[in-house]
Design a protein around this motif. Sequence first.
Motif, mmCIF file in Angstrom:
data_model
loop_
_atom_site.group_PDB
_atom_site.id
_atom_site.type_symbol
_atom_site.label_atom_id
_atom_site.label_comp_id
_atom_site.label_asym_id
_atom_site.label_seq_id
_atom_site.Cartn_x
_atom_site.Cartn_y
_atom_site.Cartn_z
ATOM 1 N N ALA A 83 0.769 -1.210 -0.009
ATOM 2 C CA ALA A 83 -0.028 -0.147 -0.108
ATOM 3 C C ALA A 83 0.913 1.330 -0.031
ATOM 4 O O ALA A 83 1.782 1.350 0.644
ATOM 5 C CB ALA A 83 -0.816 0.055 1.179
ATOM 6 N N VAL A 84 0.431 2.384 -0.452
ATOM 7 C CA VAL A 84 1.230 3.435 -0.930
ATOM 8 C C VAL A 84 0.995 4.083 0.558
ATOM 9 O O VAL A 84 -0.043 4.515 0.722
ATOM 10 C CB VAL A 84 0.747 4.269 -2.030
ATOM 11 C CG1 VAL A 84 1.539 5.714 -2.014
ATOM 12 C CG2 VAL A 84 0.807 3.686 -3.055
ATOM 13 N N GLN A 85 2.085 4.539 1.247
ATOM 14 C CA GLN A 85 1.948 5.047 2.481
ATOM 15 C C GLN A 85 2.532 6.688 2.340
ATOM 16 O O GLN A 85 3.413 6.907 1.455
ATOM 17 C CB GLN A 85 2.926 4.623 3.492
ATOM 18 C CG GLN A 85 2.447 3.267 3.835
ATOM 19 C CD GLN A 85 3.275 2.604 4.974
ATOM 20 O OE1 GLN A 85 4.166 2.914 5.253
ATOM 21 N NE2 GLN A 85 2.935 1.439 5.621
ATOM 22 N N ALA A 86 1.858 7.607 3.010
ATOM 23 C CA ALA A 86 2.218 8.944 3.080
ATOM 24 C C ALA A 86 3.751 8.993 3.710
ATOM 25 O O ALA A 86 3.803 8.529 4.714
ATOM 26 C CB ALA A 86 1.361 9.699 3.536
ATOM 27 N N ALA A 143 6.559 10.204 6.302
ATOM 28 C CA ALA A 143 6.288 10.815 7.628
ATOM 29 C C ALA A 143 6.958 12.125 7.616
ATOM 30 O O ALA A 143 7.858 12.480 6.880
ATOM 31 C CB ALA A 143 7.115 9.961 8.513
#
Length: 98
Positions: free
Chosen positions: A24-27, A29
Amino acid sequence: MFTPKYPPQDTAAAAAPAAAQVPAVQAPAPVVPAPVSQRPAIQLTPGTALALVGGGTAVVLVVGAVLVSMLLAVAITGMSVAVTAVVLRSLLNQQKGH
């Protein structure tokens, strides 16, 4: 006798990898700046360095004087005990002679 004993290695087969999953594409930090210390940095001025050297010298001299005086006290006590022993021995030898 002194060689290490290792446990036997695992002989189980490695598990097969699961079906390929799409990560999954994570934003990303947020970048947090490092906290700044509230204490001021220690700065040695020539006067402060001279005071530290003088204080250290004074401590060394006082400790040295105390140790030397203790050694002198032990030496004087030992000499007085030795003189007392010689006097007592002399007195006892004179008594045996009479």
